[in-house]
Design a protein around this motif. Structure first.
Motif, PDB file in Angstrom:
ATOM      1  N   GLU A   1       3.807   5.795  -5.517  1.00  0.00           N
ATOM      2  CA  GLU A   1       3.714   5.823  -6.976  1.00  0.00           C
ATOM      3  C   GLU A   1       2.545   6.698  -7.418  1.00  0.00           C
ATOM      4  O   GLU A   1       2.663   7.465  -8.379  1.00  0.00           O
ATOM      5  CB  GLU A   1       3.548   4.407  -7.525  1.00  0.00           C
ATOM      6  CG  GLU A   1       4.798   3.562  -7.418  1.00  0.00           C
ATOM      7  CD  GLU A   1       4.581   2.133  -7.887  1.00  0.00           C
ATOM      8  OE1 GLU A   1       3.508   1.821  -8.448  1.00  0.00           O
ATOM      9  OE2 GLU A   1       5.502   1.321  -7.694  1.00  0.00           O
ATOM     10  N   HIS A   2       1.421   6.587  -6.721  1.00  0.00           N
ATOM     11  CA  HIS A   2       0.254   7.396  -7.063  1.00  0.00           C
ATOM     12  C   HIS A   2       0.556   8.880  -6.897  1.00  0.00           C
ATOM     13  O   HIS A   2       0.191   9.696  -7.744  1.00  0.00           O
ATOM     14  CB  HIS A   2      -0.937   6.993  -6.180  1.00  0.00           C
ATOM     15  CG  HIS A   2      -2.147   7.819  -6.397  1.00  0.00           C
ATOM     16  ND1 HIS A   2      -2.461   8.880  -5.583  1.00  0.00           N
ATOM     17  CD2 HIS A   2      -3.116   7.772  -7.346  1.00  0.00           C
ATOM     18  CE1 HIS A   2      -3.576   9.449  -6.021  1.00  0.00           C
ATOM     19  NE2 HIS A   2      -4.000   8.793  -7.083  1.00  0.00           N
ATOM     20  N   GLU A   3       1.225   9.240  -5.801  1.00  0.00           N
ATOM     21  CA  GLU A   3       1.574  10.641  -5.585  1.00  0.00           C
ATOM     22  C   GLU A   3       2.487  11.151  -6.693  1.00  0.00           C
ATOM     23  O   GLU A   3       2.340  12.281  -7.164  1.00  0.00           O
ATOM     24  CB  GLU A   3       2.217  10.821  -4.215  1.00  0.00           C
ATOM     25  CG  GLU A   3       1.237  10.656  -3.068  1.00  0.00           C
ATOM     26  CD  GLU A   3       1.896  10.609  -1.701  1.00  0.00           C
ATOM     27  OE1 GLU A   3       3.151  10.615  -1.625  1.00  0.00           O
ATOM     28  OE2 GLU A   3       1.164  10.539  -0.702  1.00  0.00           O
TER      29      GLU A   3
ATOM     30  N   LYS B   1       0.998  14.432 -13.534  1.00  0.00           N
ATOM     31  CA  LYS B   1      -0.232  14.897 -14.189  1.00  0.00           C
ATOM     32  C   LYS B   1      -0.344  16.413 -14.079  1.00  0.00           C
ATOM     33  O   LYS B   1      -0.697  17.082 -15.048  1.00  0.00           O
ATOM     34  CB  LYS B   1      -1.451  14.230 -13.555  1.00  0.00           C
ATOM     35  CG  LYS B   1      -2.771  14.668 -14.143  1.00  0.00           C
ATOM     36  CD  LYS B   1      -3.940  14.024 -13.414  1.00  0.00           C
ATOM     37  CE  LYS B   1      -5.237  14.540 -13.963  1.00  0.00           C
ATOM     38  NZ  LYS B   1      -5.945  15.400 -13.071  1.00  0.00           N
TER      39      LYS B   1
ATOM     40  N   LYS C   1       3.918   1.577  -1.027  1.00  0.00           N
ATOM     41  CA  LYS C   1       4.605   1.680  -2.315  1.00  0.00           C
ATOM     42  C   LYS C   1       3.652   2.232  -3.376  1.00  0.00           C
ATOM     43  O   LYS C   1       4.010   3.143  -4.135  1.00  0.00           O
ATOM     44  CB  LYS C   1       5.118   0.301  -2.737  1.00  0.00           C
ATOM     45  CG  LYS C   1       5.874   0.298  -4.019  1.00  0.00           C
ATOM     46  CD  LYS C   1       6.362  -1.096  -4.369  1.00  0.00           C
ATOM     47  CE  LYS C   1       7.022  -1.115  -5.731  1.00  0.00           C
ATOM     48  NZ  LYS C   1       7.406  -2.460  -6.129  1.00  0.00           N
ATOM     49  N   LEU C   2       2.430   1.703  -3.435  1.00  0.00           N
ATOM     50  CA  LEU C   2       1.457   2.190  -4.404  1.00  0.00           C
ATOM     51  C   LEU C   2       1.077   3.644  -4.134  1.00  0.00           C
ATOM     52  O   LEU C   2       0.858   4.423  -5.063  1.00  0.00           O
ATOM     53  CB  LEU C   2       0.206   1.310  -4.385  1.00  0.00           C
ATOM     54  CG  LEU C   2       0.347  -0.063  -5.028  1.00  0.00           C
ATOM     55  CD1 LEU C   2      -0.919  -0.873  -4.798  1.00  0.00           C
ATOM     56  CD2 LEU C   2       0.646   0.059  -6.496  1.00  0.00           C
ATOM     57  N   LYS C   3       1.000   3.997  -2.854  1.00  0.00           N
ATOM     58  CA  LYS C   3       0.658   5.373  -2.493  1.00  0.00           C
ATOM     59  C   LYS C   3       1.736   6.338  -2.999  1.00  0.00           C
ATOM     60  O   LYS C   3       1.414   7.394  -3.558  1.00  0.00           O
ATOM     61  CB  LYS C   3       0.509   5.488  -0.976  1.00  0.00           C
ATOM     62  CG  LYS C   3       0.055   6.835  -0.506  1.00  0.00           C
ATOM     63  CD  LYS C   3      -0.125   6.866   0.992  1.00  0.00           C
ATOM     64  CE  LYS C   3      -0.514   8.255   1.476  1.00  0.00           C
ATOM     65  NZ  LYS C   3      -0.619   8.315   2.930  1.00  0.00           N
TER      66      LYS C   3
ATOM     67  N   VAL D   1       2.562  10.029  -9.785  1.00  0.00           N
ATOM     68  CA  VAL D   1       1.738  10.167 -10.990  1.00  0.00           C
ATOM     69  C   VAL D   1       0.892  11.432 -10.917  1.00  0.00           C
ATOM     70  O   VAL D   1       0.724  12.135 -11.922  1.00  0.00           O
ATOM     71  CB  VAL D   1       0.858   8.906 -11.186  1.00  0.00           C
ATOM     72  CG1 VAL D   1      -0.195   9.111 -12.244  1.00  0.00           C
ATOM     73  CG2 VAL D   1       1.732   7.707 -11.538  1.00  0.00           C
ATOM     74  N   VAL D   2       0.376  11.751  -9.746  1.00  0.00           N
ATOM     75  CA  VAL D   2      -0.432  12.969  -9.592  1.00  0.00           C
ATOM     76  C   VAL D   2       0.423  14.201  -9.862  1.00  0.00           C
ATOM     77  O   VAL D   2      -0.013  15.143 -10.544  1.00  0.00           O
ATOM     78  CB  VAL D   2      -1.075  13.029  -8.187  1.00  0.00           C
ATOM     79  CG1 VAL D   2      -1.662  14.385  -7.890  1.00  0.00           C
ATOM     80  CG2 VAL D   2      -2.141  11.951  -8.056  1.00  0.00           C
TER      81      VAL D   2
ATOM     82  N   TYR E   1       0.835  -1.207   0.000  1.00  0.00           N
ATOM     83  CA  TYR E   1       0.000   0.000   0.000  1.00  0.00           C
ATOM     84  C   TYR E   1       0.868   1.255   0.000  1.00  0.00           C
ATOM     85  O   TYR E   1       0.608   2.194  -0.760  1.00  0.00           O
ATOM     86  CB  TYR E   1      -0.937   0.001   1.207  1.00  0.00           C
ATOM     87  CG  TYR E   1      -1.650   1.305   1.396  1.00  0.00           C
ATOM     88  CD1 TYR E   1      -2.729   1.657   0.589  1.00  0.00           C
ATOM     89  CD2 TYR E   1      -1.236   2.208   2.371  1.00  0.00           C
ATOM     90  CE1 TYR E   1      -3.381   2.868   0.754  1.00  0.00           C
ATOM     91  CE2 TYR E   1      -1.886   3.414   2.534  1.00  0.00           C
ATOM     92  CZ  TYR E   1      -2.950   3.735   1.734  1.00  0.00           C
ATOM     93  OH  TYR E   1      -3.585   4.934   1.903  1.00  0.00           O
TER      94      TYR E   1
END
Length: 191
Positions: free
Chosen positions: A105-107, A113, A101-103, A109-110, A99
């Motif tokens: 990566e998501h940050e 963006k 790690k994905l968090k 990507v944001v 979780y």
């Protein structure tokens, strides 16, 4: 506190509770069935040994369970339950790490963006500036008279690199005039 509320609280505390006796009876029955076996805490040495065994292999075969139980002086079921609980804790820890790690990566990507959205806005501004410059040049070439070069019938949409007509609505040029302007830009001195 008023006398009425004091009297009510005293009466309430003296009333027999139905749930209390049932709960007490259930506890007594459980102890009689189990033979007053209380849950024993493991010593630090036993926990270290179990952790080492868990690192070696997470699953517990019956022969291995009996060997570990004999080695530690525990019941085989207790060893099996410890391994089951340890596997659950291990799985939860792995999920938490995944979780996080994905968090991250998501940050990332944001943030990317946001950078891309800012770049799109800058490019749109440049496009609008270029369109305005084209209009000014057209105005000066035609002597202040737009004439037929920008008539509604002859306008062709320019499809940008995104390929959507929604963004292409920003710029309309007559094909003939666009060709002439590009020739003027590539050869500004008439050479």
């Amino acid at each position: 506190m008023s006398e009425a509320s004091l009297l009510a609280s005293q009466l309430w505390s003296q009333m027999p509770r139905v749930g209390d006796t049932r709960t007490r009876r259930r506890r007594l029955r459980r102890r009689k069935v189990k033979g007053d076996a209380k849950k024993r805490r493991l010593s630090d040495e036993q926990v270290r040994f179990l952790e080492m065994s868990f690192r070696d292999e997470r699953k517990l075969a019956s022969g291995r369970k009996a060997h570990i139980a004999a080695e530690l002086g525990l019941d085989g079921k207790q060893v099996a339950v410890w391994f089951q609980n340890r596997r659950a804790r291990h799985k939860n820890k792995q999920l938490e790490e995944a979780y996080l790690k994905l968090k991250l990566e998501h940050e990332g990507v944001v943030v990317e963006k946001c950078h891309l959205e800012n770049e799109v806005l800058r490019l749109k501004e440049k496009l609008l500036e270029a369109e305005e410059e084209i209009r000014k040049l057209s105005w000066s070439v035609n002597g202040g008279n737009l004439g037929s070069s920008f008539s509604a019938v002859s306008q062709q949409p320019i499809h940008g690199e995104f390929g959507t007509e929604a963004e292409a609505e920003l710029a309309y040029l007559d094909e003939y005039d666009f060709y002439n302007y590009t020739m003027e830009w590539t050869n500004p001195y008439g050479i």
